[in-house]
Design an enzyme around this catalytic site. Structure first.
Site, PDB file in Angstrom:
ATOM      1  N   HIS A  79      -1.844   1.730  11.035  1.00 58.44           N
ATOM      2  CA  HIS A  79      -2.254   2.878  11.843  1.00 58.44           C
ATOM      3  C   HIS A  79      -1.494   2.864  13.171  1.00 58.44           C
ATOM      4  CE1 HIS A  79      -5.421   2.901   8.847  1.00 58.44           C
ATOM      5  NE2 HIS A  79      -5.788   4.095   9.273  1.00 58.44           N
ATOM      6  N   HIS A 104       0.713   4.114   3.910  1.00 63.72           N
ATOM      7  CA  HIS A 104      -0.192   3.456   2.972  1.00 63.72           C
ATOM      8  C   HIS A 104       0.626   3.031   1.751  1.00 63.72           C
ATOM      9  CE1 HIS A 104      -2.581   6.500   5.122  1.00 63.72           C
ATOM     10  NE2 HIS A 104      -3.647   5.766   4.901  1.00 63.72           N
TER      11      HIS A 104
END
EC number: 4.2.1.-
Length: 174
Positions: A79, A104
């Protein structure tokens, strides 16, 4: 009452933001527990089709750590938080808007050599922070995905089935 928060208030919120992001990426759920408010507003309509107006922190930790979501040991995330704006909503509430890029990758097995699916999200997120016993805590998130790379829609397909609008979890969902 919207106004600029003080430098100390912003750094307190930044600390909570870092702890939130890094605990997600390291799957450190005990660490996540320490940085969240008792109740959170979780607006995951952008990828789970679900809004929780007032999710208790224990439920939030259970959802985040679920293997159908971020708790999947085969899923790696990062993140990244870019520039931010800050607005003081009340003496104990601050709203931040943050640039985010979140790659991801879910692997096929625990060897982590072959990628099963990857998807990267780009956009901003509105995040809420609350002062709890003189410490700023993460109190909610609303990601706004502007564009995605690869097969982002497949990364949380199982989580969407479980937690999303038609899923069985989330009694506090809207």
């Amino acid at each position: 009452m919207a106004k600029d928060p003080t430098f100390e208030e912003v750094t307190g919120c930044q600390r909570a933001l870092f702890e939130w992001a890094d605990s997600y990426d390291t799957k450190d759920w005990e660490r996540l527990k320490k940085c969240v408010a008792p109740t959170l507003r979780i607006d995951y309509r952008s990828f789970l089709d679900k809004l929780w107006e007032a999710m208790p922190s224990d439920e939030f930790i259970l959802m985040a750590s679920d293997p159908r979501f971020l708790g999947n040991p085969l899923l790696k995330t990062q993140h990244f938080v870019g520039l931010s704006t800050w607005q003081k909503i009340s003496p104990d509430e601050i709203e931040g808007t943050h640039q985010l890029r979140v790659p991801h990758q879910r692997y096929t097995d625990s060897n982590m050599k072959e990628v099963a699916v990857k998807g990267h999200a780009h956009g901003i997120a509105t995040m809420w922070y609350k002062r709890v016993e003189d410490e700023w805590k993460f109190a909610g998130v609303c990601p706004q995905i502007r564009w995605a790379e690869f097969d982002y829609d497949k990364v949380f397909a199982e989580g969407k089935d479980h937690f999303g609008e038609n899923g069985g979890n989330g009694e506090h969902a809207v």
